[in-house]
Design a protein around this motif. Structure first.
Motif, PDB file in Angstrom:
ATOM      1  N   GLY A   1      34.418   6.864 -46.581  1.00 31.63           N
ATOM      2  CA  GLY A   1      35.084   6.046 -47.572  1.00 31.63           C
ATOM      3  C   GLY A   1      34.172   4.942 -48.065  1.00 31.63           C
ATOM      4  N   ILE A   2      34.467   4.439 -49.266  1.00 31.56           N
ATOM      5  CA  ILE A   2      33.691   3.364 -49.882  1.00 31.56           C
ATOM      6  C   ILE A   2      34.568   2.115 -49.939  1.00 31.56           C
ATOM      7  CG2 ILE A   2      32.392   2.634 -51.920  1.00 31.56           C
ATOM      8  CD1 ILE A   2      32.237   5.642 -52.681  1.00 31.56           C
ATOM      9  N   ARG A   3      34.073   1.025 -49.421  1.00 33.54           N
ATOM     10  CA  ARG A   3      34.842  -0.219 -49.338  1.00 33.54           C
ATOM     11  C   ARG A   3      35.063  -0.813 -50.722  1.00 33.54           C
ATOM     12  NH1 ARG A   3      37.933  -3.738 -48.380  1.00 33.54           N
ATOM     13  NH2 ARG A   3      37.878  -5.255 -46.674  1.00 33.54           N
ATOM     14  N   THR A   4      36.300  -1.184 -51.000  1.00 34.44           N
ATOM     15  CA  THR A   4      36.614  -1.886 -52.241  1.00 34.44           C
ATOM     16  C   THR A   4      36.432  -3.384 -52.013  1.00 34.44           C
ATOM     17  OG1 THR A   4      38.963  -2.254 -51.740  1.00 34.44           O
ATOM     18  CG2 THR A   4      38.353  -0.122 -52.728  1.00 34.44           C
ATOM     19  N   GLY A   5      36.767  -4.177 -53.010  1.00 34.50           N
ATOM     20  CA  GLY A   5      36.643  -5.626 -52.869  1.00 34.50           C
ATOM     21  C   GLY A   5      37.887  -6.289 -52.326  1.00 34.50           C
ATOM     22  N   GLU A   6      38.898  -5.497 -51.960  1.00 34.56           N
ATOM     23  CA  GLU A   6      40.140  -6.062 -51.440  1.00 34.56           C
ATOM     24  C   GLU A   6      39.958  -6.567 -50.007  1.00 34.56           C
ATOM     25  OE1 GLU A   6      42.868  -6.565 -53.165  1.00 34.56           O
ATOM     26  OE2 GLU A   6      41.959  -5.656 -54.946  1.00 34.56           O
ATOM     27  N   PRO A   7      40.680  -7.618 -49.625  1.00 32.19           N
ATOM     28  CA  PRO A   7      40.576  -8.131 -48.249  1.00 32.19           C
ATOM     29  C   PRO A   7      41.001  -7.083 -47.228  1.00 32.19           C
ATOM     30  CG  PRO A   7      41.729  -9.687 -49.674  1.00 32.19           C
ATOM     31  CD  PRO A   7      41.608  -8.408 -50.451  1.00 32.19           C
ATOM     32  N   ALA A   8      40.395  -7.130 -46.050  1.00 38.63           N
ATOM     33  CA  ALA A   8      40.781  -6.234 -44.957  1.00 38.63           C
ATOM     34  C   ALA A   8      42.247  -6.457 -44.600  1.00 38.63           C
ATOM     35  CB  ALA A   8      39.898  -6.469 -43.742  1.00 38.63           C
ATOM     36  N   GLN A   9      42.923  -5.379 -44.267  1.00 34.84           N
ATOM     37  CA  GLN A   9      44.338  -5.445 -43.937  1.00 34.84           C
ATOM     38  C   GLN A   9      44.535  -5.558 -42.426  1.00 34.84           C
ATOM     39  OE1 GLN A   9      46.426  -2.149 -45.768  1.00 34.84           O
ATOM     40  NE2 GLN A   9      45.217  -2.310 -47.650  1.00 34.84           N
ATOM     41  N   GLU A  10      45.773  -5.799 -42.044  1.00 35.20           N
ATOM     42  CA  GLU A  10      46.120  -5.831 -40.629  1.00 35.20           C
ATOM     43  C   GLU A  10      45.952  -4.439 -40.023  1.00 35.20           C
ATOM     44  OE1 GLU A  10      47.036  -8.437 -38.622  1.00 35.20           O
ATOM     45  OE2 GLU A  10      46.366  -9.630 -40.337  1.00 35.20           O
ATOM     46  N   PRO A  11      45.612  -4.332 -38.739  1.00 37.77           N
ATOM     47  CA  PRO A  11      45.477  -3.018 -38.097  1.00 37.77           C
ATOM     48  C   PRO A  11      46.739  -2.185 -38.251  1.00 37.77           C
ATOM     49  CG  PRO A  11      44.564  -4.715 -36.687  1.00 37.77           C
ATOM     50  CD  PRO A  11      45.245  -5.435 -37.826  1.00 37.77           C
ATOM     51  N   LEU A  12      46.544  -0.886 -38.395  1.00 35.12           N
ATOM     52  CA  LEU A  12      47.657   0.038 -38.571  1.00 35.12           C
ATOM     53  C   LEU A  12      48.295   0.355 -37.226  1.00 35.12           C
ATOM     54  CD1 LEU A  12      45.823   2.384 -41.057  1.00 35.12           C
ATOM     55  CD2 LEU A  12      47.917   1.142 -41.600  1.00 35.12           C
ATOM     56  N   SER A  13      49.560  -0.015 -37.059  1.00 32.65           N
ATOM     57  CA  SER A  13      50.251   0.242 -35.793  1.00 32.65           C
ATOM     58  C   SER A  13      50.402   1.730 -35.536  1.00 32.65           C
ATOM     59  CB  SER A  13      51.628  -0.442 -35.799  1.00 32.65           C
ATOM     60  OG  SER A  13      52.419   0.029 -36.879  1.00 32.65           O
ATOM     61  N   ALA A  14      50.505   2.520 -36.608  1.00 34.07           N
ATOM     62  CA  ALA A  14      50.653   3.970 -36.438  1.00 34.07           C
ATOM     63  C   ALA A  14      49.428   4.572 -35.766  1.00 34.07           C
ATOM     64  CB  ALA A  14      50.897   4.633 -37.786  1.00 34.07           C
ATOM     65  N   LEU A  15      48.243   4.044 -36.069  1.00 34.07           N
ATOM     66  CA  LEU A  15      47.025   4.549 -35.442  1.00 34.07           C
ATOM     67  C   LEU A  15      46.965   4.142 -33.981  1.00 34.07           C
ATOM     68  CD1 LEU A  15      44.164   4.144 -38.060  1.00 34.07           C
ATOM     69  CD2 LEU A  15      45.789   6.007 -37.735  1.00 34.07           C
ATOM     70  N   THR A  16      47.403   2.932 -33.688  1.00 29.41           N
ATOM     71  CA  THR A  16      47.437   2.484 -32.297  1.00 29.41           C
ATOM     72  C   THR A  16      48.337   3.391 -31.474  1.00 29.41           C
ATOM     73  OG1 THR A  16      47.044   0.197 -32.977  1.00 29.41           O
ATOM     74  CG2 THR A  16      47.951   0.541 -30.773  1.00 29.41           C
ATOM     75  N   MET A  17      49.457   3.778 -32.048  1.00 25.27           N
ATOM     76  CA  MET A  17      50.376   4.678 -31.349  1.00 25.27           C
ATOM     77  C   MET A  17      49.737   6.043 -31.111  1.00 25.27           C
ATOM     78  SD  MET A  17      53.991   3.753 -33.228  1.00 25.27           S
ATOM     79  CE  MET A  17      54.869   5.044 -32.329  1.00 25.27           C
ATOM     80  N   LEU A  18      48.958   6.526 -32.091  1.00 28.49           N
ATOM     81  CA  LEU A  18      48.282   7.809 -31.922  1.00 28.49           C
ATOM     82  C   LEU A  18      47.253   7.759 -30.804  1.00 28.49           C
ATOM     83  CD1 LEU A  18      47.529   9.142 -35.525  1.00 28.49           C
ATOM     84  CD2 LEU A  18      49.017  10.183 -33.814  1.00 28.49           C
ATOM     85  N   SER A  19      46.645   6.588 -30.610  1.00 30.16           N
ATOM     86  CA  SER A  19      45.559   6.471 -29.627  1.00 30.16           C
ATOM     87  C   SER A  19      46.075   6.262 -28.207  1.00 30.16           C
ATOM     88  CB  SER A  19      44.639   5.310 -29.997  1.00 30.16           C
ATOM     89  OG  SER A  19      45.276   4.061 -29.817  1.00 30.16           O
ATOM     90  N   GLU A  20      47.311   5.810 -28.080  1.00 31.30           N
ATOM     91  CA  GLU A  20      47.838   5.498 -26.753  1.00 31.30           C
ATOM     92  C   GLU A  20      48.524   6.699 -26.117  1.00 31.30           C
ATOM     93  OE1 GLU A  20      50.388   2.183 -27.522  1.00 31.30           O
ATOM     94  OE2 GLU A  20      48.744   0.717 -27.416  1.00 31.30           O
ATOM     95  N   LEU A  21      48.534   6.711 -24.808  1.00 29.82           N
ATOM     96  CA  LEU A  21      49.182   7.783 -24.061  1.00 29.82           C
ATOM     97  C   LEU A  21      50.688   7.578 -24.093  1.00 29.82           C
ATOM     98  CD1 LEU A  21      48.443  10.226 -22.192  1.00 29.82           C
ATOM     99  CD2 LEU A  21      48.778   8.654 -20.278  1.00 29.82           C
ATOM    100  N   PRO A  22      51.443   8.532 -24.637  1.00 29.03           N
ATOM    101  CA  PRO A  22      52.906   8.385 -24.654  1.00 29.03           C
ATOM    102  C   PRO A  22      53.458   8.301 -23.242  1.00 29.03           C
ATOM    103  CG  PRO A  22      52.194  10.149 -26.110  1.00 29.03           C
ATOM    104  CD  PRO A  22      50.999   9.762 -25.285  1.00 29.03           C
ATOM    105  N   ARG A  23      54.400   7.410 -23.036  1.00 26.28           N
ATOM    106  CA  ARG A  23      54.998   7.247 -21.721  1.00 26.28           C
ATOM    107  C   ARG A  23      56.259   8.101 -21.646  1.00 26.28           C
ATOM    108  NH1 ARG A  23      50.559   5.867 -19.403  1.00 26.28           N
ATOM    109  NH2 ARG A  23      49.705   3.881 -20.100  1.00 26.28           N
TER     110      ARG A  23
END
Length: 348
Positions: free
Chosen positions: A317-339
């Motif tokens: 991807g190519i970075r635009t000039g928009e400010p960085a956003q907050e981390p995506l919680s959906a990605l954090t959920m994908l990375s964690e081990l489901p309990r």
């Protein structure tokens, strides 16, 4: 040796030439010929770093690796390239802080080559491979909880979750149950002990992967928090790339690729992450533009030369000039081990 990879050939380990995966495609996606300062978040044997430096005599690379062996081995290249490389021992999830520690506020490109390196696979004493007997270790940093600690101490339900979610192993429960029974008699200490046990439970198709491939992959991911580190790195790259800067990620299995694909889908606006109740003027604007149409795959010629490249996928991807956003919680959920079970000993 090859740069990185999973799967049968990668898991097996074995001496081979150093052949960085999708090397030409990575340099093209980074636009390394145009010059600039780049981050190689997974230095390994230095394949990408060397190619980036060769692409333009004015290029500079901040190279990162969490493996102290890679840092030691890379000193020869650092000395050869004089002041064009800063080789840092650290995690690529912290790459924005590492860049700032080098006195820079932003960079022109970031490349991440996800997974275990061939050097780690080929060294029996690292415990990543089941082909050559060694200690059941798998720690990239040689510190913290080892695979042996996890196998000998984790409850059955947690082991089953690890094998199923990180290794996509269909017989996860059976493997976890067998491990619990076996460790009551003696602790697991070597890669061969675990591989032999798994081989009694999973049938190997003729010409197929070793039965322990998915179990070893799952343990490695869990021990090193590889998916969590990937999520942190994607967001760190978003924060440190200048407008027009490029993020290039090479993955080797579906778990990694799913995270990268969803990150770019969300950040390019192809996947809405805002509330449907908010007016469009309040929706976050894209922080990336797509640099490739879908995933770039290795050619047949490359996979013939380097079998470990066959599962590789490149997204950029190519970075635009928009400010960085907050981390995506959906990605954090994908990375964690489901309990999915009571960790006091319940079963999945």
């Amino acid at each position: 040796m090859t740069e990185r990879g999973d799967g049968p050939a990668g898991a097996a380990g074995g001496p081979s030439r150093h052949v960085p995966v999708l090397l030409g495609e990575v340099c093209a996606a980074l636009e390394a010929k145009s010059g600039g300062t780049f981050v190689d978040g997974t230095f390994g044997a230095g394949g990408y770093t060397r190619a980036i430096l060769d692409a333009n005599p004015h290029n500079r690379v901040i190279a990162i690796d969490r493996d102290p062996n890679a840092i030691t081995a890379g000193q020869t290249l650092v000395e050869k390239m004089k002041r064009r490389i800063d080789l840092v021992h650290g995690r690529f999830g912290d790459l924005d802080d590492i860049v700032k520690a080098q006195g820079l506020s932003d960079v022109d490109g970031v490349v991440l080559d996800i997974g275990v390196s061939s050097m780690q696979l080929d060294e029996a004493d690292r415990g990543f491979s089941f082909r050559n007997e060694g200690p059941l270790d798998m720690r990239m940093e040689r510190a913290g909880q080892s695979a042996a600690d996890l196998v000998n101490e984790a409850p059955e339900a947690e082991l089953a979750d690890i094998f199923y979610h990180y290794g996509e192993e269909r017989r996860a429960r059976a493997v976890a149950r067998a491990i619990i029974e076996a460790r009551r008699k003696a602790p697991f200490e070597t890669t061969k002990q675990l591989a032999d046990l798994v081989a009694t439970l999973i049938w190997q198709e003729p010409g197929g992967a070793h039965p322990a491939t998915r179990v070893f992959q799952a343990l490695r991911i869990a021990v090193n928090d590889e998916l969590g580190e990937l999520v942190r790195a994607l967001h760190a790259a978003e924060r440190i790339l200048k407008p027009g800067g490029r993020l290039v990620v090479v993955t080797f299995h579906s778990l990694e690729d799913r995270i990268v694909k969803q990150f770019f889908a969300a950040r390019t606006g192809r996947l809405s992450t805002g509330s449907r109740h908010l007016p469009m003027t309040q929706q976050a604007r894209p922080t990336f533009e797509a640099a490739t149409r879908g995933a770039v795959m290795p050619t047949e010629a490359e996979t013939a030369r380097n079998p470990r490249a066959r599962s590789a996928k490149l997204r950029a991807g190519i970075r635009t000039g928009e400010p960085a956003q907050e981390p995506l919680s959906a990605l954090t959920m994908l990375s964690e081990l489901p309990r999915t079970a009571d960790k006091r000993g319940g079963r999945r």
